[in-house]
Design a protein around this motif. Structure first.
Motif, short mmCIF file in Angstrom:
data_model
loop_
_atom_site.label_atom_id
_atom_site.label_comp_id
_atom_site.label_asym_id
_atom_site.label_seq_id
_atom_site.Cartn_x
_atom_site.Cartn_y
_atom_site.Cartn_z
N TYR A 1 80.15 11.72 60.34
CA TYR A 1 79.75 12.62 61.34
C TYR A 1 78.55 12.05 62.07
O TYR A 1 77.67 11.36 61.74
CB TYR A 1 79.15 14.15 60.50
N ILE B 1 72.11 19.07 62.27
CA ILE B 1 73.52 19.22 62.58
C ILE B 1 74.36 17.84 62.25
O ILE B 1 74.06 16.74 62.28
CB ILE B 1 73.48 19.48 64.14
N ASN C 1 77.94 16.85 63.52
CA ASN C 1 79.10 16.96 64.44
C ASN C 1 80.16 16.27 64.29
O ASN C 1 80.13 14.83 63.91
CB ASN C 1 78.28 16.86 65.65
N ARG C 2 81.27 16.55 64.43
CA ARG C 2 82.67 15.90 64.24
C ARG C 2 82.94 14.69 65.25
O ARG C 2 83.72 13.68 65.05
CB ARG C 2 83.78 16.82 64.11
N TYR D 1 77.02 16.05 73.68
CA TYR D 1 77.06 16.87 72.79
C TYR D 1 77.75 18.47 72.88
O TYR D 1 77.10 18.71 73.91
CB TYR D 1 75.67 16.97 72.18
N ALA E 1 78.14 21.96 70.89
CA ALA E 1 78.22 22.48 69.60
C ALA E 1 79.61 23.19 69.01
O ALA E 1 79.44 23.67 67.69
CB ALA E 1 77.16 23.97 69.92
N ASP F 1 81.90 21.50 68.42
CA ASP F 1 82.36 20.35 67.45
C ASP F 1 81.65 20.16 66.22
O ASP F 1 81.65 19.45 65.43
CB ASP F 1 82.48 19.01 68.21
N ASP F 2 80.41 21.15 66.09
CA ASP F 2 79.58 21.20 64.89
C ASP F 2 80.43 21.50 63.63
O ASP F 2 81.36 22.31 63.54
CB ASP F 2 78.49 22.03 64.89
N GLN F 3 80.25 20.49 62.66
CA GLN F 3 80.75 20.83 61.23
C GLN F 3 79.82 21.90 60.61
O GLN F 3 80.55 22.98 59.76
CB GLN F 3 80.86 19.63 60.51
N ARG G 1 75.45 23.53 60.81
CA ARG G 1 74.12 23.59 61.04
C ARG G 1 73.18 24.05 59.86
O ARG G 1 73.61 25.04 59.35
CB ARG G 1 73.63 24.57 62.20
#
Length: 299
Positions: free
Chosen positions: A109, A124, A126-127, A137, A139, A141-143, A145
């Motif tokens: 990540y 964060i 992110n994938r 960037y 959001a 795509d975030d895994q 937070r």
């Protein structure tokens, strides 16, 4: 005479144009190849830590303070920061983990931070791992937070990732720069992985009394699968009766609160050690203390 192929080439671009194009291409190629090996202002760093049986890797570039104001200035508040320099910082987990109690699948990540003034920061995962810093960037795509409380720290010129509070299934991952540290708690399900490894190893070597004893010892130490531990240690003793596997059985019986039998088996372990192995004498004081404790609980 010019060949027909070369004549066609000249007609298509003109002699001077072709020569200039060729020289420009050669110059560009030469420039690309001639890169001086100069030190980076923010050098590359990789930190790897095994937590239990799981490798955790941080891949980042480390900027320095160089007399600059950092928090709220070079690194603005309330904006996504790459948590390093140059390319985006990457964090990878060889197995599923939990971060601050939140489940994270195994994988790689991008790691970003949103610092805030006077309140918890946002941490964060992110994938997308191919961005340059925070450019691009998104959001969506975030895994996940997480919240992280920034703590005061001694002055640290270079940004540093480091691990502390290491335990078999737990570690604290710290980011320290200037006079701030923010942390994540990394936890792994080490026992599940160990149990699978034990089963695989014992299945492959069922007559290895030492492996059976080691497996039982791990289970006893971690209060896991007491019946499985008893089966392993009984088989180990059946294959070869020694003071160490006999003492493991005594400890297992004590953990099951069968103190009378534990005392009997423990005394037998001491007798075996006196006959078989002089090295056991370093363990003898602790064995006698355990026997005394069991006696106080048995009677």
């Amino acid at each position: 005479m010019l060949s027909s192929r070369f004549s066609a080439l000249l007609l298509g671009c003109g002699l001077a144009g072709c020569l200039l194009t060729g020289r420009a291409t050669q110059a560009q190629t030469y420039a690309e190849q001639q890169q001086l090996p100069l030190p980076q202002m923010s050098p590359h760093a990789v930190v790897q830590q095994t937590v239990g049986l799981t490798d955790v890797v941080i891949d980042y570039h480390s900027p320095s303070v160089r007399g600059r104001a950092i928090w709220g200035a070079l690194v603005p508040y309330d904006q996504v920061w790459r948590a390093g320099a140059n390319e985006n910082t990457l964090i990878s987990f060889a197995d599923p983990v939990t971060l601050n109690g939140q489940a994270v699948p195994a994988g790689r990540y991008s790691f970003y931070v949103v610092p805030h003034d006077g309140q918890d920061w946002e941490l964060i995962l992110n994938r997308v791992t191919t961005h340059w810093g925070a450019e691009g960037y998104n959001a969506k795509d975030d895994q996940l937070r997480l919240k992280g409380t920034p703590e005061p720290a001694a002055m640290h010129e270079n940004l540093l990732y480091w691990f502390s509070e290491l335990k078999p299934n737990h570690a604290r991952l710290n980011l320290t720069w200037e006079k701030r540290t923010v942390s994540l708690i990394v936890e792994t399900d080490v026992n599940t992985k160990v149990l699978a490894t034990i089963e695989k190893t014992i299945t492959a070597q069922p007559k290895n009394w030492q492996l059976l004893a080691q497996a039982a010892d791990y289970l006893v130490q971690n209060s896991l699968e007491s019946e499985l531990a008893l089966r392993y240690i009984n088989e180990s003793i059946r294959l070869k009766e020694a003071y160490n596997n006999t003492w493991i059985k005594a400890r297992l019986l004590a953990s099951k609160q069968d103190y009378a039998t534990a005392i009997e088996v423990g005394r037998k372990a001491i007798k075996l050690g006196e006959k078989q192995d002089t090295a056991f004498k370093t363990q003898l004081p602790g064995m006698r203390v355990a026997l005394t404790e069991w006696q106080s609980k048995a009677y």
